[in-house]
Write a protein that holds these residues in place. Structure first.
Motif, PDB file in Angstrom:
ATOM      1  N   MET B  21       0.820  -1.214   0.000  1.00 26.30           N
ATOM      2  CA  MET B  21       0.000   0.000   0.000  1.00 26.30           C
ATOM      3  C   MET B  21       0.852   1.263   0.000  1.00 26.30           C
ATOM      4  SD  MET B  21      -3.232  -0.571  -0.172  1.00 26.30           S
ATOM      5  CE  MET B  21      -4.106   0.850   0.477  1.00 26.30           C
ATOM      6  N   THR B  22       1.960   1.239   0.750  1.00 30.30           N
ATOM      7  CA  THR B  22       2.736   2.471   0.920  1.00 30.30           C
ATOM      8  C   THR B  22       4.002   2.495   0.066  1.00 30.30           C
ATOM      9  OG1 THR B  22       4.093   1.585   2.719  1.00 30.30           O
ATOM     10  CG2 THR B  22       2.007   2.593   3.345  1.00 30.30           C
ATOM     11  N   GLY B  23       4.546   1.329  -0.268  1.00 26.53           N
ATOM     12  CA  GLY B  23       5.813   1.263  -1.001  1.00 26.53           C
ATOM     13  C   GLY B  23       7.006   1.627  -0.132  1.00 26.53           C
ATOM     14  N   CYS B  24       6.804   1.742   1.173  1.00 30.09           N
ATOM     15  CA  CYS B  24       7.889   2.202   2.062  1.00 30.09           C
ATOM     16  C   CYS B  24       8.049   1.244   3.245  1.00 30.09           C
ATOM     17  CB  CYS B  24       7.562   3.605   2.563  1.00 30.09           C
ATOM     18  SG  CYS B  24       8.696   4.180   3.831  1.00 30.09           S
ATOM     19  N   LYS B  25       9.264   0.680   3.388  1.00 32.18           N
ATOM     20  CA  LYS B  25       9.504  -0.317   4.429  1.00 32.18           C
ATOM     21  C   LYS B  25       9.366   0.278   5.836  1.00 32.18           C
ATOM     22  CE  LYS B  25      12.884  -3.481   6.331  1.00 32.18           C
ATOM     23  NZ  LYS B  25      14.267  -3.907   6.402  1.00 32.18           N
ATOM     24  N   ASP B  26      10.031   1.424   6.077  1.00 28.01           N
ATOM     25  CA  ASP B  26      10.028   1.984   7.433  1.00 28.01           C
ATOM     26  C   ASP B  26       8.619   2.361   7.885  1.00 28.01           C
ATOM     27  OD1 ASP B  26      12.693   1.616   7.622  1.00 28.01           O
ATOM     28  OD2 ASP B  26      13.241   3.664   7.069  1.00 28.01           O
ATOM     29  N   LEU B  27       7.900   3.022   6.988  1.00 26.79           N
ATOM     30  CA  LEU B  27       6.532   3.410   7.318  1.00 26.79           C
ATOM     31  C   LEU B  27       5.688   2.167   7.598  1.00 26.79           C
ATOM     32  CD1 LEU B  27       4.216   5.417   7.567  1.00 26.79           C
ATOM     33  CD2 LEU B  27       3.994   5.424   5.094  1.00 26.79           C
ATOM     34  N   SER B  28       5.899   1.126   6.793  1.00 23.62           N
ATOM     35  CA  SER B  28       5.122  -0.110   6.971  1.00 23.62           C
ATOM     36  C   SER B  28       5.428  -0.755   8.322  1.00 23.62           C
ATOM     37  CB  SER B  28       5.420  -1.102   5.851  1.00 23.62           C
ATOM     38  OG  SER B  28       5.122  -0.528   4.610  1.00 23.62           O
ATOM     39  N   MET B  29       6.712  -0.764   8.710  1.00 21.49           N
ATOM     40  CA  MET B  29       7.082  -1.340  10.012  1.00 21.49           C
ATOM     41  C   MET B  29       6.404  -0.561  11.143  1.00 21.49           C
ATOM     42  SD  MET B  29       8.956  -3.982   9.558  1.00 21.49           S
ATOM     43  CE  MET B  29      10.253  -4.458  10.652  1.00 21.49           C
ATOM     44  N   ASP B  30       6.419   0.786  11.031  1.00 17.24           N
ATOM     45  CA  ASP B  30       5.764   1.611  12.062  1.00 17.24           C
ATOM     46  C   ASP B  30       4.282   1.276  12.154  1.00 17.24           C
ATOM     47  OD1 ASP B  30       8.099   2.903  12.486  1.00 17.24           O
ATOM     48  OD2 ASP B  30       7.521   4.828  11.616  1.00 17.24           O
ATOM     49  N   LEU B  31       3.659   1.197  10.988  1.00 19.09           N
ATOM     50  CA  LEU B  31       2.210   0.986  10.980  1.00 19.09           C
ATOM     51  C   LEU B  31       1.835  -0.425  11.452  1.00 19.09           C
ATOM     52  CD1 LEU B  31       1.047   2.907   7.758  1.00 19.09           C
ATOM     53  CD2 LEU B  31       1.166   3.710  10.110  1.00 19.09           C
ATOM     54  N   VAL B  32       2.732  -1.388  11.228  1.00 13.14           N
ATOM     55  CA  VAL B  32       2.492  -2.740  11.756  1.00 13.14           C
ATOM     56  C   VAL B  32       2.384  -2.669  13.284  1.00 13.14           C
ATOM     57  CG1 VAL B  32       3.554  -4.990  12.187  1.00 13.14           C
ATOM     58  CG2 VAL B  32       3.512  -4.094   9.885  1.00 13.14           C
ATOM     59  N   GLN B  33       3.357  -1.998  13.900  1.00 11.09           N
ATOM     60  CA  GLN B  33       3.357  -1.895  15.372  1.00 11.09           C
ATOM     61  C   GLN B  33       2.098  -1.197  15.854  1.00 11.09           C
ATOM     62  OE1 GLN B  33       5.222  -3.606  16.876  1.00 11.09           O
ATOM     63  NE2 GLN B  33       7.261  -3.712  16.012  1.00 11.09           N
ATOM     64  N   GLU B  34       1.774  -0.098  15.189  1.00 13.22           N
ATOM     65  CA  GLU B  34       0.586   0.656  15.611  1.00 13.22           C
ATOM     66  C   GLU B  34      -0.671  -0.181  15.465  1.00 13.22           C
ATOM     67  OE1 GLU B  34       2.018   4.635  13.638  1.00 13.22           O
ATOM     68  OE2 GLU B  34      -0.031   4.820  14.378  1.00 13.22           O
ATOM     69  N   SER B  35      -0.765  -0.907  14.353  1.00 10.60           N
ATOM     70  CA  SER B  35      -1.978  -1.696  14.090  1.00 10.60           C
ATOM     71  C   SER B  35      -2.184  -2.738  15.174  1.00 10.60           C
ATOM     72  CB  SER B  35      -1.873  -2.408  12.732  1.00 10.60           C
ATOM     73  OG  SER B  35      -1.642  -1.483  11.719  1.00 10.60           O
ATOM     74  N   PHE B  36      -1.104  -3.451  15.520  1.00  7.67           N
ATOM     75  CA  PHE B  36      -1.252  -4.518  16.518  1.00  7.67           C
ATOM     76  C   PHE B  36      -1.475  -3.944  17.918  1.00  7.67           C
ATOM     77  CE2 PHE B  36       0.361  -7.128  13.119  1.00  7.67           C
ATOM     78  CZ  PHE B  36      -0.360  -8.301  13.285  1.00  7.67           C
ATOM     79  N   THR B  37      -0.817  -2.827  18.213  1.00  6.30           N
ATOM     80  CA  THR B  37      -1.016  -2.211  19.528  1.00  6.30           C
ATOM     81  C   THR B  37      -2.471  -1.814  19.695  1.00  6.30           C
ATOM     82  OG1 THR B  37       1.219  -1.349  19.401  1.00  6.30           O
ATOM     83  CG2 THR B  37      -0.205  -0.386  21.066  1.00  6.30           C
TER      84      THR B  37
END
Lengths: 196, 156
Positions: B21-37
């Motif tokens: 969706m984003t094409g960006c690894k760092d942003l995706s990693m951040d959003l993974v953490q936020e989503s699960f939290t």
């Protein structure tokens, strides 16, 4: 679109029913162009899969970060039991009071923790139907971009939104129920259950 | 389901969705953490929270997209170090090409394909997450794959 076309994606996504599998195999055997298209899309899917697999070796072996657990998981578990004990105590007290004094219980309220991730913001507040849409400042939760506010809410449905620096309303990304606020923004809808 | 096992099972799938969706690894990693939290905070007791964590991730993508802040410093993804730098370079180029091509898809097609290719949700669940019919999901996913093929062919 040829109805058989979609079968290729259904095959890739494990969505084919038995009869569709037969249709798919027949189409592959009788239509060389279809077969070529299917092969190309399977190769492309492998490429798509490789893209994320190369960036995340061993990702699925990681445990949920302890920092996040401490922040939200353990207190929740504690609160679950604390809540049950408190509810039991309240029930006994309410029955005792009702029998002795035959008076109505005071209005109920449940503490609710609102959390928003907005690292760029300097100030964040929350406003909602629970207090006549007066904005209440939120506090930084540590230094990782989270803001929080704990409010005691009566049972029922509440509408609210967060307000950041420019007073632009922001819906809560973790609450699925939303509605338009009539001013071009969205309000989140939170249901607070009655404590038993 | 214990949250740890749910997290282990779904983390890389949610990451795959976010990356596409984003094409960006760092942003995706951040959003993974936020989503699960956020999923843990609100829906820890839910029996099958898979579609929910994807819905939360999807909302976070759109909220981030709206305020644009973290999308602007998007960088090419970094690969894990490999013994052969030439292979690394070619692979990195190929990954960038695919992720860039994903970003050129119409928004609704990109989303449908990103969810389907995560291999975590059925078409019915994707329909719930995106708010369209299951039949519509089937069409969007396939259109997306065909569009992606056209884009990738055009750039080679």
């Amino acid at each position: 679109m040829n109805p058989d076309d979609i079968l290729i994606s259904q095959f890739l996504d494990d969505e084919l029913a038995l009869k569709d599998k037969l249709r798919f195999l027949e189409a592959l055997n009788t239509q060389p162009e279809y077969s070529k298209e299917a092969m190309a899309l399977v190769r492309q899917e492998v490429l798509l899969d490789d893209a994320h697999a190369s960036l995340t070796p061993g990702l699925e072996d990681d445990a949920f970060p302890i920092a996040f657990k401490r922040e939200s998981g353990e207190p929740k578990r504690f609160l679950k039991y604390a809540g049950a004990l408190a509810a039991a105590a309240c029930l006994i007290l309410a029955l005792f009071t009702a029998v002795l004094y035959r008076r109505e219980a005071p209005p109920e309220g449940t503490p609710h923790r609102f959390v928003l991730y907005l690292p760029e913001a300097q100030e964040v507040s929350i406003a909602g139907s629970f207090n006549g849409w007066e904005s209440i400042p939120m506090e930084r939760a540590g230094y990782n971009g989270y803001w929080e506010a704990v409010l005691v809410l009566p049972p029922g449905e509440h509408r609210f939104s967060y307000l950041a620096d420019e007073n632009k309303p922001i819906a809560d990304p973790t609450i699925l129920a939303r509605e338009h606020d009539g001013f071009g923004g969205m309000n989140s809808i939170l249901n607070v259950a009655r404590q038993i | 389901m214990e949250f740890d096992s749910f997290y282990k099972e779904y983390r890389s799938k949610v990451f795959a969705y976010l990356l596409r969706m984003t094409g960006c690894k760092d942003l995706s990693m951040d959003l993974v953490q936020e989503s699960f939290t956020r999923c843990l905070e609100r829906y820890a007791e839910t029996e099958r929270p898979g579609p929910l964590v994807f819905t939360i991730a999807r909302n976070l993508v759109y909220d981030n997209h709206r305020n644009q802040a973290r999308w602007d410093d998007r960088e090419a993804p970094e690969l894990e170090a490999n013994a052969n730098p030439e292979t690394d370079f070619l692979k990195k180029e190929e990954i960038e090409r695919v992720l860039q091509a994903m970003q050129s898809l119409p928004a609704n097609e990109k989303e449908a394909l990103a969810l389907a290719a995560s291999k975590a949700l059925t078409y019915r669940e994707i329909a719930q997450v995106t708010g369209v019919s299951e039949a519509n999901v089937k069409v969007r996913v396939h259109r997306a794959r065909k569009s992606l093929r056209r884009i990738l062919e055009d750039v080679t």
